[in-house]
Design an enzyme around this catalytic site. Structure first.
Site, PDB file in Angstrom:
ATOM      1  N   ASN A   1       0.861  -1.189   0.000  1.00 56.21           N
ATOM      2  CA  ASN A   1       0.000   0.000   0.000  1.00 56.21           C
ATOM      3  C   ASN A   1       0.891   1.230   0.000  1.00 56.21           C
ATOM      4  OD1 ASN A   1      -2.361  -1.581   0.177  1.00 56.21           O
ATOM      5  ND2 ASN A   1      -1.999  -1.827   2.357  1.00 56.21           N
TER       6      ASN A   1
ATOM      7  N   ARG B   1       0.156   4.299   0.549  1.00 54.67           N
ATOM      8  CA  ARG B   1      -0.479   5.401   1.268  1.00 54.67           C
ATOM      9  C   ARG B   1      -0.238   5.222   2.780  1.00 54.67           C
ATOM     10  NH1 ARG B   1      -4.358   1.397   0.606  1.00 54.67           N
ATOM     11  NH2 ARG B   1      -5.312   0.788   2.581  1.00 54.67           N
TER      12      ARG B   1
END
Ligand code: MV4
Length: 423
Positions: free
Chosen positions: A264, A266
């Site tokens: 991920n 983020r």
């Protein structure tokens, strides 16, 4: 640092609107017309004189095109390079890149060109296998296949679901790992090649829909061998792809075996548990990195202390498949005291619109030991009042009291089997 928030017409009353120095409406409730409306978000940033954009957890946070458009308009996107976002967003590509970096991946294939290729691959890998959508993540377009007889149907339905969800029906195949834990590693990397990890989080308490409900750091009962492997692989992976900013590498863990699953690009919802045990503000680090600063510390300067647990308080009916609940909150009281952190956008009188994720708050508890963190969390949840909608508070308390949670011996099957047993 001054901040400008964006909000939809349905979120006028949300706390972030009041907390920011300025706030601007970017459109009506439905996400496609507001939070995902790139021209509206970009023009808000430009009109208000912003120099950087923090994309948050969802919406445009992992959209490489959005990161590019920010750069094209002289706005610093607070995240990694667009090319890295795109590479990690394609799950088959991410796996190939990680394998090249020397990271352990699940035995399996690259993109499958046909059902014939799938049949041959499954025979070689050995059933049960898992079909996954390369544009997916989070379980959409994923099918478990127990035997050759079920393969054709699973292949067609997974392709159709991926095509409908992502406009990309391409699939790849993996060996099914039985009863794994979901453990992820937090990383920080600056733009000069310096990379550190901030330990792992156990995110195995997930709903049947693959949404996380409780996360903790560090992972309980993890062997030192598995822990070192996870941390080393995460750092190696980031160096290999030229990663910058905060990121998370998700792994499946079975005993001492670890397998990279997804990355991920983020900051994640559950980042507070890492912040608690490392005493580091991850969002501040993201902003420092994006503004061109170096990390300024090395792995040797970092150490985890104590234990942290997060419970997600969602407006959901946990006795009815976690069905989202809309409505108005009649009364709201959040807990406090030493070692308790509450992140929320709601308050008494707030209206929960039907358009977004049902999370109302995250309650995070820190303790010197895991037992102390659990005790604090139980006290904090009992103090919490959220009247007007059904919430996950009761479900979280049930999990915290369960022997398998207490002993730290749970895997991804734990919550689904608890729910089945309750019928
Ligand atoms: C797997 C797996 C077992 N074996 N891959 C679920 C969503 C997506 N992120 C990948 N997922 C899984 N991939 C192999 N080879 C089991 C899951 C899985 C899962 C993973 C993490 C947390 C909860 C889960 C629930 C069901 C399945």
């Amino acid at each position: 640092m001054r901040t400008v928030a964006v909000f939809s017409e349905a979120d006028r009353g949300s706390l972030h609107v009041r907390q920011a120095d300025e706030a601007f409406c970017v459109g009506p409730g439905p996400v496609a017309r507001s939070y995902l409306n790139i021209p509206n978000v970009i023009s808000t940033a430009l009109i208000t004189g912003c120099d950087a954009v923090h994309p948050g957890y969802g919406f445009l946070a992992e959209n490489a095109r959005f990161a590019e458009i920010c750069a094209d308009h002289g706005l610093t996107f607070i995240g990694p390079k667009p090319s890295v976002i795109a590479a990690m967003g394609d799950k088959a590509t991410a796996k190939r890149v990680m394998h090249d970096a020397g990271v352990a991946t699940t035995p399996g294939t690259d993109i499958l060109a046909s059902i014939d290729e799938a049949r041959k691959a499954a025979k070689k890998i050995g059933y049960p296998v898992l079909l996954k959508a390369t544009a997916g993540g989070g379980g959409k377009g994923m099918r478990t296949v127990e035997n050759e007889h079920d393969l054709d149907r699973a292949f067609s339905s997974a392709t159709a679901e991926a095509e409908a969800s992502f406009k990309d029906g391409r699939l790849y195949m993996e060996k099914l790992i039985i009863d794994p834990r979901h453990i992820e590693v937090q990383v920080l990397a600056d733009s000069f090649g310096n990379v550190v990890h901030l330990g792992e989080r156990d995110c195995s308490v997930q709903k049947p829909s693959h949404q996380k409900l409780i996360e903790e750091a560090p992972a309980p009962n993890l062997s030192q061998k598995a822990r070192n492997a996870l941390h080393d692989m995460a750092v190696r992976a980031c160096k290999h792809v030229g990663y910058s900013n905060a990121g998370t590498l998700e792994f499946l863990v079975s005993g001492d075996q670890v397998f990279f699953m997804e990355m991920n690009t983020r900051i994640q919802v559950e980042h507070p548990v890492t912040e608690m045990v490392y005493s580091i503000d991850l969002v501040k680090e993201q902003i420092r990195i994006a503004s061109g600063e170096t990390l300024g510390y090395t792995q040797r300067d970092l150490a985890a202390r104590g234990h942290a647990i997060e419970c997600r308080i969602n407006a959901e009916d946990s006795s009815n498949n976690f069905a989202p609940q809309a409505g108005t909150l009649a009364d709201v009281v959040f807990p406090g005291g030493p070692g308790i952190r509450v992140d929320t956008h709601v308050y008494a009188g707030a209206t929960i619109p039907p358009y977004y994720d049902s999370m109302l708050a995250k309650i995070v508890a820190f303790g010197e030991t895991r037992d102390a963190a659990i005790a604090r969390m139980e006290r904090a949840l009992r103090e919490t009042v959220v009247d007007g909608v059904n919430t996950t508070i009761g479900q979280c308390l049930e999990i915290l009291a369960h022997p398998r949670f207490r002993e730290g011996r749970y895997d991804i099957g734990f919550l689904p089997s608890l729910l089945k047993a309750r019928v």
